[in-house]
Design an enzyme around this catalytic site. Structure first.
Site, PDB file in Angstrom:
ATOM      1  N   CYS D  39       0.838  -1.196   0.000  1.00 30.69           N
ATOM      2  CA  CYS D  39       0.000   0.000   0.000  1.00 30.69           C
ATOM      3  C   CYS D  39       0.879   1.254   0.000  1.00 30.69           C
ATOM      4  O   CYS D  39       2.039   1.231   0.399  1.00 30.69           O
ATOM      5  CB  CYS D  39      -0.874  -0.031   1.256  1.00 30.69           C
ATOM      6  SG  CYS D  39      -2.115   1.286   1.344  1.00 30.69           S
ATOM      7  N   ASP D  41       0.483   3.586   1.952  1.00 27.61           N
ATOM      8  CA  ASP D  41       0.415   4.085   3.334  1.00 27.61           C
ATOM      9  C   ASP D  41       1.797   4.462   3.863  1.00 27.61           C
ATOM     10  O   ASP D  41       2.750   3.692   3.761  1.00 27.61           O
ATOM     11  CB  ASP D  41      -0.211   2.991   4.223  1.00 27.61           C
ATOM     12  CG  ASP D  41      -0.609   3.548   5.572  1.00 27.61           C
ATOM     13  OD1 ASP D  41       0.277   3.953   6.351  1.00 27.61           O
ATOM     14  OD2 ASP D  41      -1.816   3.596   5.854  1.00 27.61           O
ATOM     15  N   ARG D  43       2.986   4.541   6.669  1.00 24.42           N
ATOM     16  CA  ARG D  43       3.509   3.828   7.840  1.00 24.42           C
ATOM     17  C   ARG D  43       4.264   2.559   7.470  1.00 24.42           C
ATOM     18  O   ARG D  43       4.779   1.861   8.345  1.00 24.42           O
ATOM     19  CB  ARG D  43       2.351   3.538   8.804  1.00 24.42           C
ATOM     20  CG  ARG D  43       1.729   4.825   9.338  1.00 24.42           C
ATOM     21  CD  ARG D  43       0.388   4.583  10.000  1.00 24.42           C
ATOM     22  NE  ARG D  43      -0.627   4.165   9.044  1.00 24.42           N
ATOM     23  CZ  ARG D  43      -1.896   3.912   9.376  1.00 24.42           C
ATOM     24  NH1 ARG D  43      -2.289   4.041  10.633  1.00 24.42           N
ATOM     25  NH2 ARG D  43      -2.761   3.540   8.453  1.00 24.42           N
ATOM     26  N   HIS D  98      -1.912  -4.395   5.191  1.00 25.95           N
ATOM     27  CA  HIS D  98      -1.537  -3.946   6.534  1.00 25.95           C
ATOM     28  C   HIS D  98      -2.777  -3.586   7.342  1.00 25.95           C
ATOM     29  O   HIS D  98      -3.803  -3.195   6.771  1.00 25.95           O
ATOM     30  CB  HIS D  98      -0.591  -2.741   6.457  1.00 25.95           C
ATOM     31  CG  HIS D  98      -1.237  -1.518   5.863  1.00 25.95           C
ATOM     32  ND1 HIS D  98      -1.734  -0.502   6.658  1.00 25.95           N
ATOM     33  CD2 HIS D  98      -1.494  -1.168   4.585  1.00 25.95           C
ATOM     34  CE1 HIS D  98      -2.252   0.436   5.863  1.00 25.95           C
ATOM     35  NE2 HIS D  98      -2.115   0.065   4.605  1.00 25.95           N
ATOM     36  N   CYS D 101      -5.828  -0.122   7.372  1.00 27.08           N
ATOM     37  CA  CYS D 101      -5.696   0.385   5.993  1.00 27.08           C
ATOM     38  C   CYS D 101      -6.901   1.260   5.642  1.00 27.08           C
ATOM     39  O   CYS D 101      -8.055   0.817   5.693  1.00 27.08           O
ATOM     40  CB  CYS D 101      -5.588  -0.784   5.028  1.00 27.08           C
ATOM     41  SG  CYS D 101      -5.451  -0.262   3.303  1.00 27.08           S
TER      42      CYS D 101
END
Lengths: 221, 221, 221, 221
Positions: D39, D41, D43, D98, D101
Site C-alpha cells: 500500500c 500508506d 507507515r 496492513h 488500511c
C-alpha cells in the site's frame, strides 16, 4: 501575434461599435439554425463564405472535417453534435470539405504519416473514403484524384453522421436535413451534393434534400 | 438554408472578386502562424474578432473549447494539434473561451445533463475546472460564477494542451507559445491571461509569454 | 525469501522494540505531509534517502515514475493521488526519477519492447519525453542521453500531474506544491528542478516553488 | 519539505559514504529476486520491515495494494509486473496488506466515497473482497471486520495477479512463487497466508508455497 492584437483593436473600433446592439442582444443567448462542420484549414471562414453574422452558424472544425461514427467512446464531435441537435435544435447540418485539403492529400498518399501517428490514427475514420478511391478512381491522378477524395469523404462523413443517435432520430422524424458541400478555394465557389443527380453541383443549382415531412418506417404487418 | 445560399452568391460577388488574387494564391497552400482553439458557439467568429484574412488562423472548434489531455485514444483535437505543430509549424496556440458559454453553464449546474449523455461524457474533461469552482468560488453566484468557470477552464485546458507530445517538445525548445483568452460577447473585448499578474487582463495590456528562447533542461549530473 | 523472513525477525528485535511507542502511535492513523512518487527500481528507498520515519511519506511506485494524465479511465495512480490530496491533505508532491532507469533506457532505445507489450503500452505515457529527446538531444549519447531522458521525463510527468482535478484545484488555491527530483544512484545525490534557472540543481541549492499564497484567477470582466 | 532536504544531507553523510561501494556497484544494474507489492500508506517501509538493502526489493505501491486483473487496458501495475517477471526474472512476488488500511476501511464502509470518485472507481477492483465480507463476515464488527477485509483482500489481489499472462506462465513452469502477507503496524509483526492451514500465521511459521517444480497440466488423452 502582435497583428492579432491590433486586429482586435480594429474589430472593436470599426465592427463592434456600429453593431453594438446585435452583440449586446447575442449575450442573452444563441439560436442558430445550422450546424456547420468543416476543416481546421486556415483558408476557410464559414461566416465569410456564407456572409452570415455572429449567431447564425454553430461550428465544428477539425482536420479533414471528419465525424467518427457513433461509438461508446465519446469525443468532441459526438458531444458537440448532441448539443447542437438536442439543445439548440438546429434544422440543418452541413459537412463542408474543400479543395487542396492537406488531410485528404494524406488519404491519397500516406507517405509521411509514419511521423504523424495521431493524424494517422484520426484518418482511420476515412478508411471508407480510401477504399472508394482505391476501387473506383484508379483512372484519376493528381489534383483530380484529390478532389474526388474530398468529395467522397464528405459523403462518407455524412454516413457517419447518420449513425449518431439523435441525428438518426431527427432524420426519421423529418426535422433535420443533412447537406454535403465542397468549397473551392481558388474560385470561391461552393458545390453541394444533389442526391437525385448523385453529383456535386453548384450550390445554387442543387436541389435541397426533400422537405422534412415526418415519415414513419413502421408498417403494421 | 436559403439565406446561406444567397450569402454564398453575395460572397462571390462582393468579397471574392475584389480579392481574387489572395484566394488564388491560397490555393497553392496555407502557412498560418496561429492555431486558434475556441467554442462551437455561433456567436464567435475568430477571423472577425481578430480581423484576420483567410490563411491566417488554423482553427479547432468544439463545445466548450476543450482539449482532452494526451492519451493513447486519439480524437480530432489531438490529431489536429499534431498537424498544426508538426506540419504547419504554428508559433502560437490560443485557447479562447467566451462569456455566456452553454458548456460552462452545464459545468456549474449539471442539471439537464442526464438527458445529454455525450455532452456529460465530454465534460469529464472539465473535471478540474469543476473542482476549482467548487473549492475556490463558493462566494460567487450567477453570471460571475459562470465567468469564473470560463476563465478557469481556459487555464485547465491549457494544462491539458501541455501534455500533448509535440506541444511539450516545442515548448521545451522555445519555439511555441501558449495563450489563454476570453472573449466577452457583450462588449467585444478580449481578455488574455497574464502569467505574472495571474489574472485575465485586456489583451492589449497582457504581457506575452516569455519570448521563446530555447533553454535545455538537461544538466549533466 | 528466507533472507526476508530473517530480516523481519531482525526488524522486530532491533528496530521495532526500541521504537515501540512510535509504531503504536502510528496504529491510530497517518498524517504524512508529502506524496512521494518514484520508480519501482529496487535501488531506491525513499525513506532511506530522505531519512524519514514511518508515517512521513505517502508513496506511489511504478515502473518509470509515470503518472498518466487525468482521464475518465481511472488507474491506481489517479486514485492514490486523489486519496493523498483529498483525505490526507498532503502539502507537497515530489516526482523523483533516478539515473540508470531501465524504463527510461527503453524510451531512448525501444528495441526489445516488442516482447514487452504491456511495458510498451505503459510507455505511451512517456511519448512527450520521447519527442523532446528526439527533437532537442540528438547531440547527446549514451549515459548523458539517458540522464537527459530521466530529467525531461520528470518534468513531463509533472505536467501530467497538473491535469488531475484535485491537484489543479489545490494548486489554484495555493495549498499544494509540486517538485521534480532526480536521485543519482552512484553518488547518493538528489537534484531538484529549479523553475527559475530551468535546470536541475543540487536539492539543497534549489529554490522551492513560490510559497503557496492563494491567488484567485478570477477577474470580473 | 525542509526536513526532507536536511534528511538527504544526513543520508549522504552517515549512510552513503560508509557504504559508497555498494551504491557505486548498484549503478551498474539491479537484480532483485523479489517483487514487493504494498500500500502507499506512509507507515509502511518494505525495506525497513524486511531489513533489506537497496537492490533487493522491486516495489509497486498504490492505495490498497490492489492489482487489477489482466485486461486490454494496461495500467502501471500490469506494466511493472511484466517488467519484473520478464526482464528482472524475479522469483517471488509478495502482496503485503496492513492493519488500519484506509482503503480497506472504505471497502467496509463506503460512506464518503461519493466525494472521492476516483478512489471509488479504483475500489471496483476490490468488489470480490466486499462480496466475501458481506457474505461471510457479518458476525465481525469494528477492527476485526477491517482486519478480515485486509486479509481477504490480499487473497483476492493474489487471484488477480494470477490472471497476468507472464505470471500465469511462470507459475505453470514452476519458476515463480506468490505470497500473501499482512503487516501489523502496532506490533511490527508480519503474517503470511499458509495455503495448507488456509490461515494467516506468523511469517516465521508459515510454510512456503510448494518448491517450484515444473508440472505440466497436459495429460495425453
Amino acid at each position: 501575434m502582435q497583428k492579432l492584437i491590433q486586429g482586435i483593436h480594429e474589430f472593436q473600433r470599426s465592427i463592434f461599435r456600429p453593431q453594438r446592439e446585435l452583440f449586446e442582444k447575442l449575450a442573452s443567448g444563441q439560436s442558430p439554425d445550422t450546424l456547420f462542420i468543416t476543416c481546421s484549414d486556415s483558408r476557410i471562414n464559414p461566416n465569410l463564405i456564407t456572409q452570415t453574422a455572429p449567431g447564425e452558424l454553430f461550428i465544428i472544425r477539425n482536420a479533414g472535417n471528419i465525424i467518427p461514427p457513433h461509438s461508446p467512446h465519446v469525443g468532441g464531435e459526438a458531444a458537440t453534435i448532441e448539443y447542437a441537435v438536442a439543445v439548440l435544435k438546429v434544422k440543418d447540418i452541413i459537412i463542408c470539405g474543400h479543395t487542396h485539403c492537406g488531410a485528404m492529400k494524406a488519404v491519397v498518399d500516406p507517405k509521411g504519416l509514419e511521423e504523424l501517428p495521431r493524424v494517422a490514427a484520426w484518418l482511420a475514420h476515412t478508411e471508407a473514403t480510401r477504399q472508394i478511391i482505391r476501387e473506383h478512381y484508379q483512372h484519376l491522378e493528381g489534383h483530380a484524384r484529390i478532389t474526388a477524395t474530398v468529395q467522397e469523404n464528405v459523403l462518407v462523413q455524412l454516413e457517419h453522421l447518420r449513425t449518431h443517435p439523435l441525428v438518426a432520430s431527427r432524420l426519421a422524424g423529418g426535422t433535420l436535413r443533412l447537406h454535403g458541400w465542397v468549397y473551392k478555394i481558388e474560385t470561391g465557389e461552393v458545390f453541394a451534393f444533389d442526391p437525385e443527380q448523385r453529383q456535386f453541383v453548384p450550390v445554387t443549382e442543387a436541389r435541397l434534400p426533400a422537405p422534412p415531412t415526418p415519415v414513419s418506417h413502421f408498417q403494421s404487418i
